[in-house]
Design a protein around this motif. Structure first.
Motif, mmCIF file in Angstrom:
data_model
loop_
_atom_site.group_PDB
_atom_site.id
_atom_site.type_symbol
_atom_site.label_atom_id
_atom_site.label_comp_id
_atom_site.label_asym_id
_atom_site.label_seq_id
_atom_site.Cartn_x
_atom_site.Cartn_y
_atom_site.Cartn_z
ATOM 1 N N LYS A 19 13.289 -3.887 9.835
ATOM 2 C CA LYS A 19 13.462 -2.492 9.447
ATOM 3 C C LYS A 19 12.718 -2.246 8.141
ATOM 4 C CE LYS A 19 17.790 -3.198 6.900
ATOM 5 N NZ LYS A 19 19.197 -2.778 6.730
ATOM 6 N N ILE A 20 12.385 -0.967 7.894
ATOM 7 C CA ILE A 20 11.734 -0.585 6.646
ATOM 8 C C ILE A 20 12.534 0.559 6.046
ATOM 9 C CG2 ILE A 20 9.626 0.247 5.540
ATOM 10 C CD1 ILE A 20 8.038 -0.812 7.889
ATOM 11 N N ALA A 21 12.992 0.379 4.820
ATOM 12 C CA ALA A 21 13.768 1.431 4.151
ATOM 13 C C ALA A 21 12.878 2.641 3.905
ATOM 14 C CB ALA A 21 14.340 0.912 2.836
ATOM 15 N N ILE A 22 13.498 3.801 3.824
ATOM 16 C CA ILE A 22 12.749 5.047 3.702
ATOM 17 C C ILE A 22 11.944 5.110 2.401
ATOM 18 C CG2 ILE A 22 14.718 6.254 2.671
ATOM 19 C CD1 ILE A 22 12.029 7.745 5.001
ATOM 20 N N MET A 23 12.482 4.559 1.307
ATOM 21 C CA MET A 23 11.774 4.662 0.025
ATOM 22 C C MET A 23 10.466 3.869 0.008
ATOM 23 S SD MET A 23 14.824 4.827 -2.795
ATOM 24 C CE MET A 23 15.932 6.254 -2.837
ATOM 25 N N PRO A 24 10.455 2.601 0.445
ATOM 26 C CA PRO A 24 9.167 1.894 0.511
ATOM 27 C C PRO A 24 8.188 2.552 1.475
ATOM 28 C CG PRO A 24 10.983 0.334 0.604
ATOM 29 C CD PRO A 24 11.581 1.697 0.737
ATOM 30 N N LEU A 25 8.709 3.148 2.556
ATOM 31 C CA LEU A 25 7.839 3.804 3.528
ATOM 32 C C LEU A 25 7.168 5.025 2.904
ATOM 33 C CD1 LEU A 25 6.991 3.465 6.471
ATOM 34 C CD2 LEU A 25 8.821 5.048 7.112
ATOM 35 N N VAL A 26 7.949 5.830 2.191
ATOM 36 C CA VAL A 26 7.388 7.004 1.515
ATOM 37 C C VAL A 26 6.401 6.569 0.434
ATOM 38 C CG1 VAL A 26 7.918 8.958 0.009
ATOM 39 C CG2 VAL A 26 9.369 8.483 1.996
ATOM 40 N N THR A 27 6.792 5.543 -0.340
ATOM 41 C CA THR A 27 5.902 5.042 -1.393
ATOM 42 C C THR A 27 4.585 4.562 -0.809
ATOM 43 O OG1 THR A 27 7.762 4.371 -2.789
ATOM 44 C CG2 THR A 27 5.645 3.311 -3.214
ATOM 45 N N GLY A 28 4.652 3.837 0.304
ATOM 46 C CA GLY A 28 3.435 3.349 0.956
ATOM 47 C C GLY A 28 2.531 4.483 1.391
ATOM 48 N N ALA A 29 3.124 5.527 1.960
ATOM 49 C CA ALA A 29 2.338 6.681 2.407
ATOM 50 C C ALA A 29 1.652 7.364 1.224
ATOM 51 C CB ALA A 29 3.243 7.666 3.146
ATOM 52 N N VAL A 30 2.380 7.519 0.114
ATOM 53 C CA VAL A 30 1.800 8.165 -1.076
ATOM 54 C C VAL A 30 0.693 7.293 -1.674
ATOM 55 C CG1 VAL A 30 2.286 9.048 -3.387
ATOM 56 C CG2 VAL A 30 3.926 9.425 -1.555
ATOM 57 N N VAL A 31 0.880 5.974 -1.655
ATOM 58 C CA VAL A 31 -0.157 5.068 -2.148
ATOM 59 C C VAL A 31 -1.441 5.245 -1.345
ATOM 60 C CG1 VAL A 31 -0.868 2.639 -2.225
ATOM 61 C CG2 VAL A 31 1.345 3.303 -3.140
ATOM 62 N N LEU A 32 -1.314 5.337 -0.024
ATOM 63 C CA LEU A 32 -2.511 5.493 0.816
ATOM 64 C C LEU A 32 -3.200 6.829 0.561
ATOM 65 C CD1 LEU A 32 -1.267 3.983 4.216
ATOM 66 C CD2 LEU A 32 -2.678 2.904 2.455
ATOM 67 N N VAL A 33 -2.407 7.886 0.391
ATOM 68 C CA VAL A 33 -2.994 9.204 0.154
ATOM 69 C C VAL A 33 -3.687 9.263 -1.209
ATOM 70 C CG1 VAL A 33 -2.499 11.653 -0.222
ATOM 71 C CG2 VAL A 33 -1.413 10.436 1.681
ATOM 72 N N PHE A 34 -2.964 8.887 -2.266
ATOM 73 C CA PHE A 34 -3.529 9.006 -3.614
ATOM 74 C C PHE A 34 -4.546 7.906 -3.894
ATOM 75 C CE2 PHE A 34 -0.112 11.928 -3.929
ATOM 76 C CZ PHE A 34 -0.477 12.831 -4.906
ATOM 77 N N GLY A 35 -4.348 6.741 -3.268
ATOM 78 C CA GLY A 35 -5.362 5.706 -3.387
ATOM 79 C C GLY A 35 -6.658 6.137 -2.716
ATOM 80 N N GLY A 36 -6.530 6.782 -1.546
ATOM 81 C CA GLY A 36 -7.716 7.285 -0.860
ATOM 82 C C GLY A 36 -8.445 8.331 -1.677
ATOM 83 N N LEU A 37 -7.697 9.224 -2.317
ATOM 84 C CA LEU A 37 -8.322 10.237 -3.182
ATOM 85 C C LEU A 37 -9.010 9.589 -4.377
ATOM 86 C CD1 LEU A 37 -5.528 12.984 -3.173
ATOM 87 C CD2 LEU A 37 -7.812 13.151 -2.146
ATOM 88 N N THR A 38 -8.390 8.539 -4.925
ATOM 89 C CA THR A 38 -8.976 7.822 -6.059
ATOM 90 C C THR A 38 -10.339 7.237 -5.690
ATOM 91 O OG1 THR A 38 -6.818 7.257 -7.000
ATOM 92 C CG2 THR A 38 -8.668 5.861 -7.629
#
Length: 216
Positions: free
Chosen positions: A65-84
């Motif tokens: 299972k994956i907790a909601i907080m790490p999942l949200v954090t991972g998604a934000v990392v991919l979005v903002f990392g991609g923009l970076t």
């Protein structure tokens, strides 16, 4: 202290998943720190994004299972990392912790305004607390997330102001804070909540390990 007493104080069946979860969430931060030290923030961001994906996959494979907080954090990392990487502007990866922590804090405190202790839905299968206990725990975590958001803004903006002609030094300061300060602060805060878990326990004793959320 007898071996039996020691086992009662530290329940490894309860502790092991938390340690695995913490290690998997801390791993990408270590990768980020090493890559930044050996190259630059853009290389580090690319490695960080890859490490986050690997961490989430391993979390699912090991813990099922994956907790909601790490999942949200991972998604934000991919979005903002991609923009970076796309715009070659490290501001995006630097404000990522501000946004994720503010989001978590707003969701938790916003839920309380509507009479919902949202942490209960996350940790309700692990901890048995009275309603007032869930409210206090949710309030404490909500405030803590906003504190982390403010600290992140102070450090990265302060670094830019202190090293106006040395962006690498400013970035190194922020990376060091993100890796070596945020995690200890989170662990210390989590441990500080143990007394609350005990005080507001419902019909059974709370788990010996407090909930720890690692902000990647």
């Amino acid at each position: 202290m007898t071996e039996k007493t020691a086992e009662a104080e530290v329940n490894w069946d309860e502790l092991r998943p938390q340690l695995i979860k913490m290690g998997l969430e801390l791993g990408p931060l270590i990768v980020f720190f090493i890559a930044n030290a050996r190259a630059d923030i853009f290389v580090a961001t690319a490695w960080f994004m890859g490490a986050m994906v690997v961490s989430l996959v391993l979390t699912w494979a090991i813990l099922k299972k994956i907790a909601i907080m790490p999942l949200v954090t991972g998604a934000v990392v991919l979005v903002f990392g991609g923009l970076t990487l796309w715009l070659q502007d490290d501001t995006f990866i630097k404000i990522k912790p501000t946004i994720t922590n503010s989001l978590f804090g707003a969701v938790l405190l916003g839920g309380l305004l509507f009479g919902h202790s949202l942490l209960k839905y996350v940790f309700g299968d692990v901890y048995k607390l009275r309603p007032e206990g869930w409210s206090k725990l949710t309030l404490n975590w909500g405030i803590f997330f906003f504190v982390l958001a403010i600290l992140n803004e102070v450090v990265w903006r302060g670094g830019n102001a202190y090293f106006p002609n040395d962006p690498k030094a400013a970035t190194d300061l922020w990376v060091a804070f993100k890796v070596w300060a945020t995690m200890p602060l989170t662990v210390i805060f989590s441990i500080s909540q143990v007394s609350l878990l005990s005080k507001y326990a419902a019909t059974e004793e709370p788990k010996h390990v407090p909930p720890i959320v690692v902000e990647s």
